[in-house]
Design a protein around this motif. Structure first.
Motif, short mmCIF file in Angstrom:
data_model
loop_
_atom_site.label_atom_id
_atom_site.label_comp_id
_atom_site.label_asym_id
_atom_site.label_seq_id
_atom_site.Cartn_x
_atom_site.Cartn_y
_atom_site.Cartn_z
N ALA A 91 0.93 -1.25 -0.23
CA ALA A 91 -0.12 0.17 0.06
C ALA A 91 0.53 1.43 -0.03
O ALA A 91 0.39 2.17 -0.70
N ILE A 92 2.00 1.05 0.85
CA ILE A 92 2.89 2.43 0.94
C ILE A 92 3.60 2.70 -0.53
O ILE A 92 3.64 3.75 -1.22
N TRP A 93 3.90 1.58 -1.24
CA TRP A 93 4.56 1.43 -2.36
C TRP A 93 3.42 2.01 -3.36
O TRP A 93 4.04 2.95 -4.26
N VAL A 94 2.28 1.66 -3.42
CA VAL A 94 1.46 2.40 -4.51
C VAL A 94 1.18 3.82 -4.24
O VAL A 94 1.16 4.64 -5.16
N GLU A 138 -7.01 6.68 -14.71
CA GLU A 138 -7.30 7.86 -15.71
C GLU A 138 -7.53 9.26 -14.87
O GLU A 138 -8.05 9.24 -14.00
N GLY A 139 -6.45 10.24 -15.59
CA GLY A 139 -6.88 11.35 -14.95
C GLY A 139 -5.62 11.77 -14.21
O GLY A 139 -5.31 12.96 -13.83
N LEU A 140 -4.82 10.76 -13.60
CA LEU A 140 -3.71 11.04 -12.89
C LEU A 140 -2.43 11.43 -13.72
O LEU A 140 -1.57 11.91 -13.11
N GLY A 141 -2.32 10.94 -14.80
CA GLY A 141 -1.24 11.36 -15.54
C GLY A 141 -0.03 10.13 -15.57
O GLY A 141 -0.13 9.55 -14.49
N TYR A 142 0.87 10.58 -16.27
CA TYR A 142 2.15 9.70 -16.34
C TYR A 142 1.71 8.15 -16.25
O TYR A 142 2.00 7.29 -15.29
N TYR A 143 1.08 7.80 -17.28
CA TYR A 143 0.36 6.35 -17.49
C TYR A 143 1.42 5.23 -17.25
O TYR A 143 0.94 4.42 -16.87
N SER A 144 2.53 5.40 -17.67
CA SER A 144 3.57 4.42 -17.70
C SER A 144 3.84 3.97 -16.20
O SER A 144 4.15 3.03 -16.03
N ARG A 145 3.57 4.87 -15.14
CA ARG A 145 3.50 4.38 -13.90
C ARG A 145 2.53 3.22 -13.55
O ARG A 145 3.05 2.49 -12.92
N ALA A 146 1.55 3.44 -14.21
CA ALA A 146 0.42 2.12 -13.92
C ALA A 146 0.95 1.03 -14.66
O ALA A 146 0.78 0.11 -13.89
N ARG A 147 1.32 1.06 -15.70
CA ARG A 147 1.80 -0.15 -16.34
C ARG A 147 2.91 -0.64 -15.76
O ARG A 147 2.95 -2.02 -15.53
N ASN A 148 3.82 0.09 -15.47
CA ASN A 148 5.16 -0.56 -14.68
C ASN A 148 4.62 -0.94 -13.19
O ASN A 148 5.09 -2.02 -13.05
N LEU A 149 3.76 -0.29 -12.69
CA LEU A 149 3.49 -0.80 -11.39
C LEU A 149 2.65 -2.17 -11.53
O LEU A 149 3.07 -3.25 -10.69
N ALA A 189 3.37 -4.28 -13.82
CA ALA A 189 4.60 -5.23 -14.33
C ALA A 189 5.43 -5.60 -13.17
O ALA A 189 5.51 -6.87 -12.88
N ALA A 190 5.59 -4.70 -12.18
CA ALA A 190 6.28 -4.84 -10.96
C ALA A 190 5.49 -5.82 -10.13
O ALA A 190 6.04 -6.47 -9.55
N ALA A 191 4.23 -5.51 -10.02
CA ALA A 191 3.38 -6.23 -9.20
C ALA A 191 3.45 -7.87 -9.59
O ALA A 191 3.50 -8.76 -8.84
N ARG A 192 3.30 -8.15 -11.06
CA ARG A 192 3.45 -9.57 -11.48
C ARG A 192 4.94 -10.06 -11.24
O ARG A 192 5.04 -11.42 -11.00
N GLU A 193 5.82 -9.26 -11.26
CA GLU A 193 7.02 -9.73 -11.00
C GLU A 193 7.53 -10.13 -9.46
O GLU A 193 7.83 -11.05 -9.02
N LEU A 194 6.81 -9.22 -8.61
CA LEU A 194 6.85 -9.27 -7.30
C LEU A 194 5.98 -10.79 -6.99
O LEU A 194 6.58 -11.49 -6.23
N CYS A 195 4.97 -11.23 -7.63
CA CYS A 195 4.52 -12.38 -7.36
C CYS A 195 5.24 -13.57 -7.75
O CYS A 195 5.31 -14.73 -7.18
N ASP A 196 6.07 -13.36 -8.81
CA ASP A 196 6.61 -14.64 -9.46
C ASP A 196 8.07 -14.71 -8.72
O ASP A 196 8.30 -15.75 -8.41
N SER A 240 15.08 -3.20 -8.48
CA SER A 240 15.27 -3.71 -9.82
C SER A 240 13.95 -3.94 -10.50
O SER A 240 13.83 -4.31 -11.64
N LEU A 241 12.73 -3.63 -9.73
CA LEU A 241 11.33 -3.57 -10.47
C LEU A 241 11.15 -2.38 -11.16
O LEU A 241 11.80 -1.43 -10.99
N LYS A 242 10.11 -2.67 -12.11
CA LYS A 242 9.80 -1.44 -13.19
C LYS A 242 9.23 -0.33 -12.39
O LYS A 242 8.30 -0.60 -11.53
N GLY A 243 9.87 0.92 -12.73
CA GLY A 243 9.25 1.98 -12.17
C GLY A 243 9.66 2.27 -11.02
O GLY A 243 9.03 3.37 -10.19
N VAL A 244 10.58 1.60 -10.30
CA VAL A 244 11.21 1.77 -8.86
C VAL A 244 12.47 2.40 -9.12
O VAL A 244 13.35 1.66 -9.36
#
Length: 407
Positions: free
Chosen positions: A38-41, A84-95, A97-104, A119-123
């Motif tokens: 939650a803090i990361w988000v 939507e509306g928050l901007g810098y949308y690559s943050r959402a896609r990277n987050l 992708a990073a969550a998926r990596e976290l699970c893996d 090493s995670l995307k967007g971090v």
DNA sequence: AATGCGTGGAT
DNA sequence: TATCCAAGCAT
């Protein structure tokens, strides 16, 4: 690295700031949890974005995706919709992708390890320090714009903070300032001071807990620090946007387009538009006729869609960090290809590249192979007006849609 | 190192 | 109104 006298001064700074923070800190929703995810988000949302803007987004996001696993398993279109509306949308896609990596890689848990988490995307350097210090109290610096402003003033550092080298120096200083066992609170204290007291303009020095030893203020430089090179002005671009309403079987639908997988507003949805070859010229009927012909020609060429623009609906303007869009929005009639039955799949649900999603009778989302229906290529979709809000649009198009759908 | 990447609030 | 710039990161 630092002399003994300097260390004493630094310690006094840190202890005073920490004491101030524990009294004056704001009650923010992500400060009511110890959940590292939650803090990361929150930290990702806060990148280049103000607290007041983030709060409602964070609440919705955490409600829908309460765990990294929930985020990892969601359709990307739904993640973008919540962004939507928050901007810098690559943050959402990277987050995601990073969550998926976290699970893996890490069993769905934020690793308490600098190298691993970074090493995670967007971090990047800031997010690494912020999350690890706040969630785990690891003694890592978290240097953002606020911190660079506070440190540059307090220690009277005249380095240009727009340069990456300045941040590296600030990180070394910030790390040395962290009090034993209080990394999370101290890092947040630095940012809190910058956000509420040591503001960019007209700082409130008289209520600052560390004003007495602020070298910048003592030198009368609190307003002129930090030093930062100015950003370039956004480059102007003129575009023609098509508001294409379907007829017959497509009555009540609008043709929308998904943006490319990379670059500006990647994978967001939009109204189809084309770039002007030249700059603006004199307004008037003749010029508009030329613009409409150009729009039709370019859509035919670029999207294989035949439309007949017939009126200028509105003009719109939108400024990005590096672009200044001047948009002319034209109402267009759709011309179905002759000689074949144009029956594109009714789009619904959340966008997934290369697939059309349709709600099956049970209400679950099922993927269907894309059909090369006339007027609906891979990234084009006819959507009922009432269902436009299922798709993630950048603000510039949300504004246009709101204006046009109500008329 | 420099540039691309959104949006909105404050002044 | 124009300008700044905000809890930055990727390339």
């Amino acid at each position: 690295m630092f002399a003994e006298a300097t260390k004493e001064r630094m310690s006094a700074f840190s202890e005073r700031l920490l004491a101030w923070y524990r009294i004056h800190k704001r009650d923010l929703p992500w400060r009511r949890t110890r959940d590292p995810y939650a803090i990361w988000v929150s930290e990702v949302m806060l990148q280049q974005t103000r607290v007041d803007t983030v709060i409602p987004y964070w609440r919705r996001f955490m409600e829908r995706f309460p765990t990294a696993k929930a985020l990892a398993e969601a359709p990307e279109g739904e993640v973008l919709k919540l962004w939507e509306g928050l901007g810098y949308y690559s943050r959402a896609r990277n987050l995601q992708a990073a969550a998926r990596e976290l699970c893996d890689r890490f069993d769905g848990r934020v690793p308490a390890d600098r190298e691993a988490f970074a090493s995670l995307k967007g971090v990047g350097p800031y997010t690494t320090g912020a999350v690890l210090s706040i969630a785990y109290d690891m003694p890592e610096p978290a240097v953002d714009g606020n911190v660079m402003r506070v440190l540059s003033r307090h220690f009277r550092i005249h380095e240009d903070i727009a340069k990456p080298a300045a941040r590296v120096r600030m990180e070394k200083l910030a790390k040395a300032l962290i009090p034993e066992g209080s990394a999370g609170d101290f890092n947040q204290a630095l940012m809190e001071l910058g956000a509420t007291v040591c503001t960019p303009k007209s700082p409130y020095c008289l209520v600052c807990p560390v004003m007495e030893h602020c070298a910048g203020r003592l030198a009368g430089e609190e307003e002129s620090l930090p030093i930062k090179t100015k950003a370039k002005a956004p480059r102007p671009e003129h575009r023609s946007v098509a508001w294409i309403e379907g007829e017959g079987d497509l009555a009540g639908r609008i043709l929308i387009r998904q943006r490319p997988d990379s670059g500006l507003l990647a994978r967001m949805w939009e109204l189809p538009h084309v770039l002007w070859d030249d700059g603006p010229e004199a307004d008037g009927g003749a010029a508009e006729a030329g613009r409409m012909a150009d729009l039709a020609a370019k859509l035919a060429d670029e999207e294989k869609v035949t439309v007949r623009p017939y009126a200028l609906a509105i003009k719109a303007e939108h400024v990005f960090s590096h672009l200044h869009w001047h948009l002319n929005v034209y109402r267009c009639a759709y011309e179905p290809p002759s000689g074949r039955k144009a029956q594109p799949q009714a789009g619904t649900g959340f966008g997934v590249p290369g697939l059309l999603l349709a709600a099956d009778p049970s209400g679950a989302y099922a993927a269907q192979a894309e059909t090369a229906a006339a007027g609906e290529s891979g990234r084009l979709r006819w959507v009922p007006l009432a269902e436009l809000d299922r798709y993630a649009f950048p603000n510039v198009f949300l504004k246009i849609i709101r204006e046009l759908r109500g008329q």
